[in-house]
Design a protein around this motif. Structure first.
Motif, PDB file in Angstrom:
ATOM      1  N   SER A 200      16.469  -4.570  20.900  1.00 50.26           N
ATOM      2  CA  SER A 200      14.696  -4.711  19.949  1.00 50.26           C
ATOM      3  C   SER A 200      15.027  -3.552  19.553  1.00 50.26           C
ATOM      4  N   ALA A 201      14.253  -3.121  18.979  1.00 48.64           N
ATOM      5  CA  ALA A 201      13.824  -1.484  18.237  1.00 48.64           C
ATOM      6  C   ALA A 201      13.187  -0.262  19.342  1.00 48.64           C
ATOM      7  N   LEU A 202      13.911   0.891  19.207  1.00 46.52           N
ATOM      8  CA  LEU A 202      13.168   1.717  20.482  1.00 46.52           C
ATOM      9  C   LEU A 202      11.945   2.858  19.706  1.00 46.52           C
ATOM     10  N   HIS A 203      11.311   2.765  20.979  1.00 42.83           N
ATOM     11  CA  HIS A 203      10.238   3.265  19.830  1.00 42.83           C
ATOM     12  C   HIS A 203      10.112   4.513  20.618  1.00 42.83           C
ATOM     13  N   TYR A 204      10.113   5.765  19.860  1.00 45.44           N
ATOM     14  CA  TYR A 204      10.126   7.073  20.619  1.00 45.44           C
ATOM     15  C   TYR A 204       8.131   7.951  19.709  1.00 45.44           C
ATOM     16  N   THR A 205       7.952   8.226  21.014  1.00 43.22           N
ATOM     17  CA  THR A 205       6.321   9.146  20.228  1.00 43.22           C
ATOM     18  C   THR A 205       6.650  10.629  21.106  1.00 43.22           C
ATOM     19  N   LEU A 206       6.036  11.011  19.770  1.00 43.14           N
ATOM     20  CA  LEU A 206       5.994  12.190  20.109  1.00 43.14           C
ATOM     21  C   LEU A 206       4.989  13.175  19.476  1.00 43.14           C
ATOM     22  N   THR A 207       4.929  14.612  20.767  1.00 44.16           N
ATOM     23  CA  THR A 207       3.446  14.677  20.907  1.00 44.16           C
ATOM     24  C   THR A 207       3.364  16.284  20.726  1.00 44.16           C
ATOM     25  N   ILE A 208       2.675  16.943  20.216  1.00 43.05           N
ATOM     26  CA  ILE A 208       3.211  18.669  19.742  1.00 43.05           C
ATOM     27  C   ILE A 208       1.774  19.044  20.706  1.00 43.05           C
ATOM     28  N   SER A 209       2.154  18.938  22.041  1.00 48.74           N
ATOM     29  CA  SER A 209       1.387  18.924  23.288  1.00 48.74           C
ATOM     30  C   SER A 209       0.412  20.636  23.646  1.00 48.74           C
ATOM     31  N   ASN A 210       1.661  21.367  23.445  1.00 45.40           N
ATOM     32  CA  ASN A 210       1.506  23.022  23.678  1.00 45.40           C
ATOM     33  C   ASN A 210       2.564  23.677  23.459  1.00 45.40           C
ATOM     34  N   TRP A 211       1.725  23.820  21.862  1.00 44.34           N
ATOM     35  CA  TRP A 211       2.610  24.923  21.024  1.00 44.34           C
ATOM     36  C   TRP A 211       2.436  26.363  21.386  1.00 44.34           C
ATOM     37  N   ARG A 212       1.621  27.362  22.703  1.00 43.48           N
ATOM     38  CA  ARG A 212       1.366  28.575  23.334  1.00 43.48           C
ATOM     39  C   ARG A 212       2.350  28.415  24.408  1.00 43.48           C
ATOM     40  N   ALA A 213       3.071  27.444  24.450  1.00 46.05           N
ATOM     41  CA  ALA A 213       4.024  27.179  25.467  1.00 46.05           C
ATOM     42  C   ALA A 213       5.577  26.987  24.996  1.00 46.05           C
ATOM     43  N   HIS A 214       4.763  26.775  24.024  1.00 42.22           N
ATOM     44  CA  HIS A 214       6.546  26.210  22.701  1.00 42.22           C
ATOM     45  C   HIS A 214       7.258  24.689  23.502  1.00 42.22           C
ATOM     46  N   GLN A 215       6.222  24.191  23.587  1.00 46.67           N
ATOM     47  CA  GLN A 215       6.317  22.875  24.524  1.00 46.67           C
ATOM     48  C   GLN A 215       5.720  21.431  23.213  1.00 46.67           C
ATOM     49  N   PHE A 216       6.812  20.073  23.113  1.00 48.92           N
ATOM     50  CA  PHE A 216       6.236  19.465  22.968  1.00 48.92           C
ATOM     51  C   PHE A 216       6.607  18.075  23.847  1.00 48.92           C
ATOM     52  N   THR A 217       6.441  17.023  23.689  1.00 51.93           N
ATOM     53  CA  THR A 217       6.821  15.546  24.472  1.00 51.93           C
ATOM     54  C   THR A 217       7.489  14.858  23.437  1.00 51.93           C
ATOM     55  N   VAL A 218       8.393  13.686  24.600  1.00 52.13           N
ATOM     56  CA  VAL A 218       8.261  12.918  23.810  1.00 52.13           C
ATOM     57  C   VAL A 218       9.026  11.374  25.091  1.00 52.13           C
ATOM     58  N   ALA A 219       7.909  10.485  24.779  1.00 52.59           N
ATOM     59  CA  ALA A 219       7.829   9.503  25.471  1.00 52.59           C
ATOM     60  C   ALA A 219       8.990   8.000  24.858  1.00 52.59           C
ATOM     61  N   LEU A 220       9.746   8.025  25.550  1.00 49.94           N
ATOM     62  CA  LEU A 220      10.880   7.099  24.880  1.00 49.94           C
ATOM     63  C   LEU A 220      10.538   5.398  25.428  1.00 49.94           C
ATOM     64  N   HIS A 221      10.372   4.783  24.797  1.00 47.94           N
ATOM     65  CA  HIS A 221      10.403   2.820  25.173  1.00 47.94           C
ATOM     66  C   HIS A 221      12.086   2.363  24.996  1.00 47.94           C
ATOM     67  N   ILE A 222      12.476   2.054  25.454  1.00 48.75           N
ATOM     68  CA  ILE A 222      13.298   0.681  25.284  1.00 48.75           C
ATOM     69  C   ILE A 222      12.811  -0.722  26.101  1.00 48.75           C
ATOM     70  N   PRO A 223      13.470  -1.634  25.127  1.00 42.99           N
ATOM     71  CA  PRO A 223      13.262  -3.306  26.025  1.00 42.99           C
ATOM     72  C   PRO A 223      13.664  -3.678  26.754  1.00 42.99           C
ATOM     73  N   GLU A 224      13.617  -4.403  27.256  1.00 42.15           N
ATOM     74  CA  GLU A 224      14.781  -5.637  28.213  1.00 42.15           C
ATOM     75  C   GLU A 224      15.840  -5.189  27.053  1.00 42.15           C
ATOM     76  N   HIS A 225      16.623  -5.334  28.310  1.00 43.78           N
ATOM     77  CA  HIS A 225      18.564  -4.915  27.927  1.00 43.78           C
ATOM     78  C   HIS A 225      19.782  -5.476  29.046  1.00 43.78           C
ATOM     79  N   LYS A 226      20.445  -5.904  28.762  1.00 38.59           N
ATOM     80  CA  LYS A 226      21.597  -6.923  29.864  1.00 38.59           C
ATOM     81  C   LYS A 226      22.057  -5.556  30.753  1.00 38.59           C
ATOM     82  N   ASP A 227      22.230  -4.724  30.215  1.00 40.26           N
ATOM     83  CA  ASP A 227      22.410  -3.327  31.142  1.00 40.26           C
ATOM     84  C   ASP A 227      21.800  -3.396  32.415  1.00 40.26           C
ATOM     85  N   SER A 228      22.672  -3.390  34.120  1.00 34.22           N
ATOM     86  CA  SER A 228      21.402  -3.342  34.700  1.00 34.22           C
ATOM     87  C   SER A 228      21.111  -1.007  34.984  1.00 34.22           C
ATOM     88  N   SER A 229      21.743   0.017  33.740  1.00 33.88           N
ATOM     89  CA  SER A 229      20.950   1.202  33.893  1.00 33.88           C
ATOM     90  C   SER A 229      21.609   1.456  32.648  1.00 33.88           C
TER      91      SER A 229
END
Length: 607
Positions: free
Chosen positions: A3-32
């Motif tokens: 299934s699709a990967l889902h990335y959420t990119l958030t402009i969180s703190n330009w003063r510190a030159h930082q953004f965050t990413v949340a990557l949601h990975i669906p169910e998969h067959k491998d243990s890691s």
């Protein structure tokens, strides 16, 4: 297929030159899962280790199917860093969310940057690749931090396809068919000026960072025939419906990086035409138009026509090819000649630009040591990591490649009685290798010319591509109604081209810049007076024959010596030295072209 990967990119703190990413990975067959971030970005051949900018990374399992990193039913899972850009996440095959923060303070078009006006982000700096999901669809949400009022007027721009219309002024939704496509769309979130224009049913959008007094309609008018030329050259059907010219403006800086549906540019803001300035084209504005022409040409030639090894390159390490002279070199020929063909600049101005390129080669002793093919192969180190000795030891596959392309066009015309041109060769490259993106072999130019035109160009390529011979321009350009000449330089700032100013008589053979006192040596050229005298990089020249010097005074003293050898006084590592300097006649290393037959030249330009 997963299934699709889902990335959420958030402009969180330009003063510190930082953004965050949340990557949601669906169910998969491998243990890691194995996660990696590219170490280089396609089109810029240097390992940049983008993963060094990841500040922290963690992962949680989710017992729900909600793609939300703040799920209350989530549990932390072990994350092991395997090398500089690779992580292993123990998931037991369950859905998980990976959260990480990225530092973004590289004002270039290759990485990521944030300030009070905008955030600019390349996918290679932001989006982790998930093993086993390389061909999975990718969703992307971009969002602003609701708690930061300074970004209230920011807007997201990218050439990525829209997944769904935004229901919020602070959230945008996109999607791509796989990871490689996801990372090929630079992202701009911030304050910007935009202006759109249409060519042959394709919408082009100009985006410039900030709010400016730039004459956008004029730029659009000038770019219209340039874009039209490239579209006509490669013909229908076109690979794009929309195209984004994304320009980061700064006080200084220059760069361009191609993508399939957009380009990212860096350019000085006051080198562009301002509203009310009239129609005069400055050299810096012509350079901008040429840069746009160059990157748009890459839509076909690099992004779709490409070397075999670049079809699916390994972005974790160097990918070597000796074909960059074909890709950057040919594009460097077309970026400028298109301006003349489209009537954006006059033929003589185009010839002066070519002369400046040739002049750079003539000053470059490295062209006798490294071939254009070798320069392509060694791009990762010798071209992209140049030091002050580069001019003596390497050659640019951009600059020489552009002259090789000009010579090849003239050679094909000569050997076919004007029935075959470089345009015909470009069209074959597109038809056989670009449409299906199957990748070109090393001998593609010789092979196509022989099999489709019945013209053997191997002798030419052996000399100027695989060997270190100069392109014999004097013999070739006469067929386009032009004479090729060389002259001595007229000043330290001389770039080449026709000039009526008086030439210098004698030559130091070093590039200098003004210091607080004297002149600092930043380059020393092989075979000339400075190197023979033992002048070194970072020496500070303070006097010639006992006279304190400025740049202008130094040249005047060199041109009017009282003896064949003079004393040059300099500071080296805190020591005062005086060296004997042999007066050396200036070399004829500046090229220029004279039009001898305007009708021939206009015919060659297709005017």
């Amino acid at each position: 297929m997963p299934s699709a990967l889902h990335y959420t990119l958030t402009i969180s703190n330009w003063r510190a030159h930082q953004f965050t990413v949340a990557l949601h990975i669906p169910e998969h067959k491998d243990s890691s899962l194995t996660l990696t971030l590219p170490s280089w970005i396609p089109g810029s051949y240097m390992v940049r280790d983008f993963a060094k900018s990841i500040i922290r990374l963690s992962a949680t399992l989710s017992t729900s199917h909600i793609e939300n990193s703040s799920d209350e039913n989530s549990d932390s899972v072990p994350v092991t860093k395997l090398d500089k850009q690779t992580w292993r996440v123990e998931t037991d095959g369950k859905p998980c969310t990976v959260n990480y923060t990225v530092y973004a303070n590289d004002l270039s078009i290759r990485s990521a940057f944030m300030n009070d006006q905008y955030a600019f982000i390349n996918g290679t700096s932001a989006f982790l690749r998930v093993s086993g999901f390389e061909q999975s669809a990718c969703k992307l949400d971009i969002e602003l931090d609701d708690s930061d009022p300074s970004t209230a007027n920011w807007t997201a721009y990218t050439s990525m396809p829209i997944r769904s219309e935004s229901t919020s002024s602070k959230r945008w939704h996109y999607a791509e068919k796989n990871y490689d496509e996801l990372i090929d769309h630079p992202i701009y979130v911030g304050i910007a000026d935009t202006h759109s224009f249409d060519v042959d049913g394709i919408t082009f959008t100009l985006l410039f960072s900030g709010n400016n007094n730039i004459d956008y309609p004029r730029i659009a008018r000038d770019l219209t025939p340039i874009c039209k030329h490239h579209l006509d050259l490669f013909g229908a059907p076109q690979p794009i419906n929309n195209y984004l010219f994304m320009t980061l403006l700064a006080d200084n800086g220059f760069g361009g990086l191609e993508h399939k549906h957009s380009t990212a540019l860096l350019y000085p803001r006051f080198d562009l035409p301002q509203i009310g300035e009239g129609e005069n084209k400055t050299d810096s504005y012509i350079t901008f138009l040429s840069l746009c022409s160059h990157e748009f040409f890459h839509t076909w030639h690099v992004k779709r026509i490409k070397p075999e090894v670049m079809v699916k390159p390994d972005l974790s390490q160097e990918t070597y090819t000796n074909q960059l002279w074909i890709y950057e070199g040919f594009t460097s020929f077309y970026d400028d000649v298109t301006l003349a063909r489209a009537g954006v600049i006059e033929p003589q101005k185009y010839l002066d630009i070519v002369a400046q390129n040739v002049s750079r080669l003539l000053q470059n002793a490295g062209r006798f040591k490294q071939s254009a093919a070798e320069s392509s192969f060694d791009a990762w180190t010798k071209f992209y990591k140049q030091d002050a000795s580069a001019t003596n030891n390497i050659v640019s596959y951009y600059t020489k490649g552009g002259i090789i392309a000009l010579g090849l066009d003239l050679l094909l015309r000569k050997r076919s009685n004007n029935q075959v041109t470089l345009d015909n060769l470009m069209q074959l490259l597109w038809k056989h290798y670009g449409v299906d993106e199957c990748g070109t072999p090393d001998n593609v130019i010789q092979s196509l010319c022989s099999s489709h035109f019945g013209i053997d160009v191997s002798d030419y390529l052996d000399r100027v591509v695989y060997g270190t011979d100069d392109v014999e321009l004097a013999a070739l350009v006469s067929d386009m109604g032009v004479n090729y000449n060389t002259r001595t330089r007229v000043s330290a700032d001389d770039k080449g081209g026709f000039s009526q100013l008086p030439s210098i008589k004698n030559q130091l053979g070093a590039t200098l810049k003004a210091a607080s006192f004297g002149l600092t040596v930043v380059q020393v050229f092989e075979g000339l007076a400075a190197m023979k005298a033992g002048i070194l990089l970072n020496d500070v020249i303070i006097a010639l024959d006992g006279h304190i010097v400025t740049a202008q005074k130094l040249q005047r003293l060199l041109d009017n010596p009282q003896t064949s050898t003079v004393d040059i006084t300099l500071i080296r590592d805190g020591r005062l030295l005086t060296l004997p300097l042999e007066i050396t006649r200036a070399r004829q290393e500046m090229a220029y072209f004279e039009i001898t037959d305007e009708e021939k030249l206009n015919k060659w330009l297709g005017k």
